[in-house]
Design a protein around this motif. Structure first.
Motif, PDB file in Angstrom:
ATOM      1  N   LEU A 157       0.835  -1.201   0.000  1.00  0.00           N
ATOM      2  CA  LEU A 157       0.000   0.000   0.000  1.00  0.00           C
ATOM      3  C   LEU A 157       0.868   1.249   0.000  1.00  0.00           C
ATOM      4  CD1 LEU A 157      -2.948  -1.006   2.323  1.00  0.00           C
ATOM      5  CD2 LEU A 157      -2.967  -0.563  -0.126  1.00  0.00           C
ATOM      6  N   ALA A 158       1.988   1.181   0.705  1.00  0.00           N
ATOM      7  CA  ALA A 158       2.893   2.336   0.720  1.00  0.00           C
ATOM      8  C   ALA A 158       3.372   2.626  -0.697  1.00  0.00           C
ATOM      9  CB  ALA A 158       4.073   2.060   1.644  1.00  0.00           C
ATOM     10  N   VAL A 159       3.742   1.574  -1.433  1.00  0.00           N
ATOM     11  CA  VAL A 159       4.193   1.755  -2.820  1.00  0.00           C
ATOM     12  C   VAL A 159       3.070   2.375  -3.655  1.00  0.00           C
ATOM     13  CG1 VAL A 159       4.833   0.505  -4.917  1.00  0.00           C
ATOM     14  CG2 VAL A 159       5.882  -0.102  -2.729  1.00  0.00           C
ATOM     15  N   ALA A 160       1.866   1.793  -3.549  1.00  0.00           N
ATOM     16  CA  ALA A 160       0.731   2.290  -4.331  1.00  0.00           C
ATOM     17  C   ALA A 160       0.435   3.741  -3.978  1.00  0.00           C
ATOM     18  CB  ALA A 160      -0.495   1.417  -4.088  1.00  0.00           C
ATOM     19  N   ALA A 185      -4.308  10.001   7.439  1.00  0.00           N
ATOM     20  CA  ALA A 185      -5.427   9.618   8.296  1.00  0.00           C
ATOM     21  C   ALA A 185      -5.561   8.099   8.336  1.00  0.00           C
ATOM     22  CB  ALA A 185      -6.713  10.256   7.778  1.00  0.00           C
ATOM     23  N   GLN A 186      -5.365   7.436   7.182  1.00  0.00           N
ATOM     24  CA  GLN A 186      -5.436   5.969   7.163  1.00  0.00           C
ATOM     25  C   GLN A 186      -4.358   5.361   8.056  1.00  0.00           C
ATOM     26  OE1 GLN A 186      -7.666   4.100   6.089  1.00  0.00           O
ATOM     27  NE2 GLN A 186      -8.559   4.735   4.142  1.00  0.00           N
ATOM     28  N   VAL A 187      -3.175   5.949   8.026  1.00  0.00           N
ATOM     29  CA  VAL A 187      -2.100   5.455   8.895  1.00  0.00           C
ATOM     30  C   VAL A 187      -2.511   5.598  10.349  1.00  0.00           C
ATOM     31  CG1 VAL A 187       0.257   5.891   9.682  1.00  0.00           C
ATOM     32  CG2 VAL A 187      -0.256   5.877   7.236  1.00  0.00           C
ATOM     33  N   GLY A 188      -3.107   6.750  10.689  1.00  0.00           N
ATOM     34  CA  GLY A 188      -3.569   6.975  12.058  1.00  0.00           C
ATOM     35  C   GLY A 188      -4.622   5.956  12.459  1.00  0.00           C
ATOM     36  N   VAL A 189      -5.574   5.708  11.558  1.00  0.00           N
ATOM     37  CA  VAL A 189      -6.637   4.741  11.849  1.00  0.00           C
ATOM     38  C   VAL A 189      -6.030   3.358  12.091  1.00  0.00           C
ATOM     39  CG1 VAL A 189      -8.577   3.490  10.834  1.00  0.00           C
ATOM     40  CG2 VAL A 189      -8.442   5.975  10.612  1.00  0.00           C
ATOM     41  N   SER A 190      -5.049   2.996  11.251  1.00  0.00           N
ATOM     42  CA  SER A 190      -4.414   1.679  11.409  1.00  0.00           C
ATOM     43  C   SER A 190      -3.682   1.579  12.738  1.00  0.00           C
ATOM     44  CB  SER A 190      -3.422   1.436  10.273  1.00  0.00           C
ATOM     45  OG  SER A 190      -4.109   1.444   9.054  1.00  0.00           O
ATOM     46  N   ASP A 303     -10.546   1.913  -1.514  1.00  0.00           N
ATOM     47  CA  ASP A 303     -10.794   0.513  -1.880  1.00  0.00           C
ATOM     48  C   ASP A 303      -9.549  -0.341  -1.653  1.00  0.00           C
ATOM     49  OD1 ASP A 303     -13.391   0.722  -2.492  1.00  0.00           O
ATOM     50  OD2 ASP A 303     -13.124   0.927  -4.667  1.00  0.00           O
ATOM     51  N   ALA A 304      -8.390   0.237  -1.950  1.00  0.00           N
ATOM     52  CA  ALA A 304      -7.140  -0.517  -1.791  1.00  0.00           C
ATOM     53  C   ALA A 304      -6.826  -0.753  -0.312  1.00  0.00           C
ATOM     54  CB  ALA A 304      -5.993   0.222  -2.467  1.00  0.00           C
ATOM     55  N   PHE A 305      -7.362   0.150   0.568  1.00  0.00           N
ATOM     56  CA  PHE A 305      -7.028   0.049   1.994  1.00  0.00           C
ATOM     57  C   PHE A 305      -7.993  -0.846   2.763  1.00  0.00           C
ATOM     58  CE2 PHE A 305      -3.601   2.883   3.412  1.00  0.00           C
ATOM     59  CZ  PHE A 305      -3.231   3.409   2.184  1.00  0.00           C
ATOM     60  N   VAL A 306      -8.934  -1.465   2.073  1.00  0.00           N
ATOM     61  CA  VAL A 306      -9.971  -2.231   2.770  1.00  0.00           C
ATOM     62  C   VAL A 306      -9.389  -3.334   3.659  1.00  0.00           C
ATOM     63  CG1 VAL A 306     -11.705  -4.006   2.323  1.00  0.00           C
ATOM     64  CG2 VAL A 306     -11.949  -1.749   1.314  1.00  0.00           C
ATOM     65  N   GLY A 307      -8.312  -3.990   3.209  1.00  0.00           N
ATOM     66  CA  GLY A 307      -7.772  -5.111   3.979  1.00  0.00           C
ATOM     67  C   GLY A 307      -6.897  -4.709   5.160  1.00  0.00           C
ATOM     68  N   LEU A 308      -6.719  -3.402   5.373  1.00  0.00           N
ATOM     69  CA  LEU A 308      -5.754  -2.967   6.384  1.00  0.00           C
ATOM     70  C   LEU A 308      -6.125  -3.362   7.825  1.00  0.00           C
ATOM     71  CD1 LEU A 308      -3.078  -1.805   5.891  1.00  0.00           C
ATOM     72  CD2 LEU A 308      -3.954   0.481   6.331  1.00  0.00           C
ATOM     73  N   PRO A 309      -7.397  -3.228   8.253  1.00  0.00           N
ATOM     74  CA  PRO A 309      -7.707  -3.653   9.628  1.00  0.00           C
ATOM     75  C   PRO A 309      -7.331  -5.117   9.883  1.00  0.00           C
ATOM     76  CG  PRO A 309      -9.519  -2.361   8.750  1.00  0.00           C
ATOM     77  CD  PRO A 309      -8.559  -2.586   7.606  1.00  0.00           C
ATOM     78  N   ASP A 310      -7.545  -5.983   8.895  1.00  0.00           N
ATOM     79  CA  ASP A 310      -7.159  -7.392   9.065  1.00  0.00           C
ATOM     80  C   ASP A 310      -5.652  -7.523   9.236  1.00  0.00           C
ATOM     81  OD1 ASP A 310      -9.590  -8.570   9.060  1.00  0.00           O
ATOM     82  OD2 ASP A 310      -9.641  -8.945   6.901  1.00  0.00           O
ATOM     83  N   ALA A 311      -4.901  -6.751   8.443  1.00  0.00           N
ATOM     84  CA  ALA A 311      -3.441  -6.805   8.540  1.00  0.00           C
ATOM     85  C   ALA A 311      -2.987  -6.358   9.929  1.00  0.00           C
ATOM     86  CB  ALA A 311      -2.813  -5.920   7.464  1.00  0.00           C
ATOM     87  N   MET A 312      -3.668  -5.340  10.482  1.00  0.00           N
ATOM     88  CA  MET A 312      -3.301  -4.870  11.823  1.00  0.00           C
ATOM     89  C   MET A 312      -3.566  -5.957  12.861  1.00  0.00           C
ATOM     90  SD  MET A 312      -1.954  -1.986  11.497  1.00  0.00           S
ATOM     91  CE  MET A 312      -1.402  -2.291   9.840  1.00  0.00           C
TER      92      MET A 312
END
Lengths: 591, 530
Positions: A157-160, A185-190, A303-312
């Protein structure tokens, strides 16, 4: 042969302690470069998805001006390219990331195994060692697969994100500023999600372990529980454990739910901001198709960040696994080796070590087929280093056992019988006093040399998923089929062996023929018999057997080991006829 | 088990509600995604056509967008929270039902402890994603594509037609790929199971390997086997990933066809920008629910296997023990027993009449089924022939069960109403254990380790005897209760057993002649039975 970092370290390290810690570090630090490459490919796949949305929006708005179709061709090609690139790149990322993770798993397994060897068995806990080892295997796997579940999406995601911000910045710098804000903000949420997961996780793991413990208690002792009418009570324990698990799960789910909800909020607010920026930019002359791209960008990124909570969540879980594994592997060995052998250890059986100067040898025993004498003077020992448990777990005790004597060590459960046996087996250093085997002070002889003279049979012998022959031959690699068969018969398995249609080739263990508790105990005795080692230590070998079987196994053990020195720990006062001496540990204590 | 098995809903009634609830939430999320497509296209049009006739107001469009995102955020959070809770609810219910079944069925109908424990722990847990993710995804896959198509019809029937024609290709394609690779995948999984078990096998056997100096050599074999495992796994995964990539490509191409027709009509001016944009944003929502089923099925595959095994266990006819009226006379009538799958008759035609109170000893050489007879009397096993009539019994086996917990917990195991401390101490005194245990710090609250760690075998046996004295069972069955005791302790215990037999029917398996002498009757099994 490919070489790994730790091998070189092992060969070069002068001190055992350093070797151990280097191997331990390898179990955590070994890297697979392929994972980062896979993450970059995954990032390109995400970027293609974002570009697909952006170029499609551009195309539609541009088309609505009814231009000559030819002018749209470049964008049409771009849409098509991104549309095909996304699934193709995603496929490449998934194959590569899993391949690299399995590569990493292979390396870390070897390293973790190497780290476990010097800790075995004394540092694996006093009871249920195979459960400790099973947990370690699972934790290692969790830790490695966290790479796929965390590093690949986060780095990707960082690359994208960087690509998207740069690309948009070329056309509309203000639009890319909105995007940067969305990403931060997405980083903060994660980060918040990860914090909440970590906070809730301890309780959840404890609750889950309690569910497993109570359920295993019921499945393991169903008959006993029913016999005393405790069936409903035991189901009550499981129900209680489920209640705590349900509470803990709700807390954990709250972390995940917060991440999901805030993710949508960030995308929504970002889209609104982007729309306002696009509106302003059109006022100062921005092309309307590009304006559409600005509006759609936060949505595509979201849309690309949808899987982030699972990764956390996976990241938080991996931290728990790592902590558990470190607690196990970061222990000092329970025995100090005066002369560690170069790695890898050659197979020795009982053959003497190649000569190295200065160290005493144990003589006698193996060649004459007779046992070695054991002299314990004022020996005391503890399982954990000083400070963790002040008192000794056994001793000080004094005991002399003659060569070839068969001795039974009794005493209350927890009085230190097994501790003393661990000292005799050189699994544990004596904290005080001296232990001489065959007249030689054991702390002056290489650990491997002493252990090569001692066969240990404990109460949870392992049967490997291999043939009957290999299961026994591991005790002495040069044993021929005749010796193996003789050992099987000596251990009281003649009837069982004759019923096997495939003889020594019969596959045992997981996926092979099942063995009963009595057969398992006897196979362990047969192993000790094959080994030809002059000293045999039996740690409650019949603890899990019913009365009649236990008596029969003890009688066979006594017969099979005639001539060798046998020390057996037992808490049963019966079935010991024929042993030369029965000693209560309490009588041995020095005053 | 097939991916959707009607037995699931019979055995787990809560799964039906959960599937409905989560399915509805999933559909609501899909509807919100449709609303989002409209809101986003309105915002885009409002921005790029600002102030032009027919363009929506920017403020209205932004407010609609904010509302849609608020709804999505709320529904998404609800879905996440509800799914986790539902997963636990289902796994807890399944686990409790499974354990209750095993606690009610004859012991030889239960799978081996290791299998049972794996199924009841990890196995049941792996059912969670199946119920909480896969089943709701199925609901979404059926409902949402239809809803999306209907919505698109109102915007542009040509696009709707393209979606209608291409959506069915996805499940057909998935089925084709699945069938083509099934054999291949199954063969691989078998090989994989063997390879992945190797490391665990070696590590669990580490104490044995260390003993015989073979530990260090295994490092090389771990590396080799792990490498083989890696190669085999990646080959298997390639197939799975390829099929999901194929479906994604199919969906992308379908959306691209919609986009091309929309684009052409926009160019010719036969379509509105807003409608065209909405069509393109909506079209992927018709394919996504179907692709999601594939993804969730991949994650739920373990659960499907475990659920199948659990349902088989639950489907076995229940023990069929309808609580009989408490018999006035109890004993056995021509009872025989044979372990399932073996020919040897362990207990052969035993008839036994037990007094309402009194001591009966059972003796005989090892292997004549003395312990099995006690288990038959306790109702733990079902006789292969004959009848057992007995009230609920208290059976003390050769390895009495002690659990991690206080002395009190262990003494009152199986008691409906725990007696007061005096009664507990007097039972302990009766078996000669009172003085030993008063010395423990904490008295009755003193913690005992796992399996009674900290007590000697003799103390454990006497603790179990005290528990039998405290039980209210009319029939007490003791299996070698004094085998581990020295003569003095055994004497005390024998007296306690004799006193117990004054008010209750006590059956003891023993090889101690002193105890046999105290008995009112002796049953000799094997050899000269008669």
């Amino acid at each position: 042969m490919p070489r790994f970092g730790w091998e070189a370290t092992v060969a070069d390290a002068p001190e055992t302690q350093q070797t151990t810690s280097a191997v331990v570090e390898a179990a955590f630090e070994a890297q697979a470069p392929g994972i980062k490459r896979a993450a970059v490919i995954g990032g390109l796949a995400s970027a293609s998805g974002i570009a697909l949305t952006a170029t499609s929006g551009w195309l539609i708005v541009a088309a609505s001006h009814q231009p000559v179709i030819l002018t749209l061709l470049a964008v049409i090609v771009a849409v098509r390219t991104f549309g095909i690139a996304r699934p193709v790149l995603r496929y490449a990322e998934r194959v590569r990331s899993h391949d690299s993770a399995l590569d990493l798993l292979a390396r870390r397994r070897v390293a973790a195994y190497q780290a476990l060897v010097p800790l075995t068995p004394a540092r694996l806990g006093r009871r249920s060692r195979s459960d400790v080892l099973t947990t370690a295997v699972e934790d290692l796997e969790d830790l490695v697969f966290a790479k796929v579940r965390v590093v690949v999406p986060v780095l990707g995601l960082a690359v994208a994100a960087v690509l998207t911000v740069l690309a948009l910045g070329l056309f509309v710098p203000a639009g890319s500023l909105v995007l940067v804000a969305v990403l931060l903000a997405q980083v903060g949420v994660s980060a918040l999600g990860r914090r909440m997961e970590l906070a809730a996780q301890q309780d959840w793991l404890r609750a889950r372990a309690e569910v497993a413990r109570t359920a295993t208690l019921v499945t393991g002792y169903a008959a006993q529980l029913r016999g005393i009418g405790a069936g409903p009570q035991s189901l009550g324990w499981v129900r209680e454990a489920h209640l705590s698990l349900s509470v803990a799960t709700r807390r954990l789910a709250r972390a995940r739910a917060t991440g999901v909800a805030l993710g949508h909020v960030v995308t929504g607010v970002g889209t609104i901001l982007a729309a306002l920026v696009a509106h302003w930019a059109m006022g100062v002359g921005l092309n309307d198709a590009v304006a559409a791209v600005v509006v759609l960008a936060p949505l595509a990124v979201g849309d690309a960040f949808v899987g982030l909570p699972d990764a956390m969540g996976a990241w938080a879980r991996a931290r728990g696994s790592e902590a558990r594994l470190r607690d196990l592997l970061d222990q000092p060995p329970a025995v100090h080796d005066p002369a560690p052998l170069p790695d890898p250890l050659p197979i020795r059986g009982i053959s003497p070590l190649p000569g190295d100067a200065g160290l005493p040898r144990i003589s006698g025993g193996e060649s004459s087929g007779s046992g070695l004498s054991i002299d314990v003077t004022g020996v005391a020992a503890r399982w954990w280093p000083e400070g963790q448990g002040a008192a000794y777990d056994v001793g000080p005790v004094t005991l002399s056992i003659g060569a070839g004597e068969h001795l039974v060590l009794t005493g209350a459960n927890g009085s230190g019988k097994s501790t003393l046996l661990a000292v005799l087996a050189r699994h544990l250093d004596p904290a005080a006093g001296s232990y001489r085997l065959g007249g030689v002070d054991v702390t002056t002889v290489p650990l491997a040399e002493i252990r090569a003279h001692v066969a240990v049979v404990d109460d949870e012998p392992h049967i490997f998923a291999s043939s009957l022959r290999e299961n026994l031959r591991l005790a002495r690699p040069d044993a021929d089929d005749g010796a193996i068969e003789a050992a099987i018969r000596a251990a009281g398995l003649a009837g069982w062996f004759d019923s096997l249609t495939e003889g020594l080739d019969t596959m045992l263990g997981t996926g092979g023929r099942g063995v009963s508790g009595g057969e398992r105990a006897r196979l362990a005795l047969a192993r000790a018999h094959v080994s030809n080692r002059p000293v045999v230590l039996l740690d409650e070998p019949v603890a899990h057997l019913d009365h009649a079987t236990a008596l029969a196994v003890l009688a066979d053990a006594h017969r099979a080991f005639a001539g060798r020195t046998v020390v057996m720990v037992s808490h049963r006062p019966d079935g010991l006829d024929g042993f030369d001496r029965v000693v209560d540990l309490a009588e041995l204590a020095d005053t | 088990m097939r991916p959707i098995d009607p037995r699931v809903f019979q055995a787990l009634p809560e799964a039906r509600r959960i599937m409905a609830g989560l399915g509805a939430l999933g559909v609501a999320l899909g509807v919100a995604a449709v609303a989002q497509a409209f809101a986003v296209s309105a915002v885009v049009v409002a921005v790029v056509r600002f102030g032009m006739p027919g363009a929506p107001g920017l403020l209205t469009a932004l407010l609609a967008l904010a509302a849609v995102f608020a709804v999505r955020a709320t529904l998404g959070a609800l879905n996440e929270a509800y799914a986790a809770r539902a997963g636990i609810r289902v796994s807890a219910a399944l686990r409790e039902r499974l354990l209750a079944r095993w606690l009610a069925a004859p012991v030889d109908r239960m799978p081996p402890p290791a299998t049972a424990s794996t199924l009841a722990t990890q196995g049941v847990t792996s059912v969670e994603p199946y119920v909480a993710r896969f089943l709701p995804a199925m609901v979404g896959a059926v409902v949402l594509p239809v809803f999306v198509v209907v919505t698109i019809v109102f915007l542009d029937w040509v696009s709707a037609l393209i979606v209608v024609l291409t959506v069915p290709l996805l499940p057909v394609f998935a089925a084709l790929i699945g069938r083509a690779t099934q054999d291949h995948t199954e063969r691989r999984w078998q090989a994989l199971t063997a390879l992945s078990g190797h490391f665990l096998d070696v590590v669990r056997g580490l104490p044995t390997l260390v003993t015989y100096g073979r530990a260090e050599r295994q490092a090389e074999s771990i590396r080799t086997v792990s490498e083989a495992h890696r190669a085999a796994t990646v080959r298997t995964l390639r197939v799975a990933f390829l099929s999901s990539a194929a479906l994604e490509l199919l969906a992308t191409i379908s959306v691209a066809i919609v986009a091309v027709t929309v684009g052409l009509r926009l160019t010719y001016g036969t379509m509105e920008l807003g409608a065209g944009l909405a069509c393109i944003l909506l079209a992927p929502e018709a394919y996504w629910p179907i692709r999601r089923v594939g993804t969730e099925y991949h994650a739920a595959a373990d659960g499907v296997a475990a659920l199948g095994a659990a349902l088989d266990e639950l489907a076995d006819a229940p023990a069929g023990v309808s609580a009989p009226a408490i018999p006035t006379r109890f004993g056995t009538d021509g009872v025989s027993y044979r372990y399932p799958g073996t020919e040897r008759v362990v207990v052969d035609d035993v008839t036994l009449l037990l007094p309402g109170a009194g001591l009966v000893t059972v003796t005989g050489p090892s292997g004549v089924g003395k312990s099995t007879l006690l288990e038959l009397l306790a109702g733990l096993r079902e006789p292969t022939a004959g009848v057992v009539s007995a009230p609920e019994a208290h059976l003390v086996g050769q390895r009495p069960l002690l659990v991690t917990g206080s002395l009190r917990t262990n003494l009152t195991l199986g008691l409906d109403t725990p007696p007061n401390d005096d009664a507990l101490w007097s039972a302990l005194d009766e078996v000669g254990l009172g003085d030993d245990l008063r010395a423990l710090a904490g008295g009755l609250d003193a913690p005992l380790g796992d399996d009674g760690f900290g007590l000697s075998a003799g103390q454990r046996a006497r603790l179990a005897l005290a528990r039998a004295i405290l039980s209210e069972a009319a029939l007490v069955l003791l299996d070698e209760p004094t085998a581990h005791l020295d003569d003095r302790s055994a004497g005390l215990a024998h007296n306690a057993i004799q006193r117990l037999a004054r008010t209750r029917s006590v059956v003891v398996v023993t090889h101690r002649p002193e105890l046999v002498e105290l008995a009112d009757a002796e049953v000799r099994l094997g050899g000269d039975r008669g």
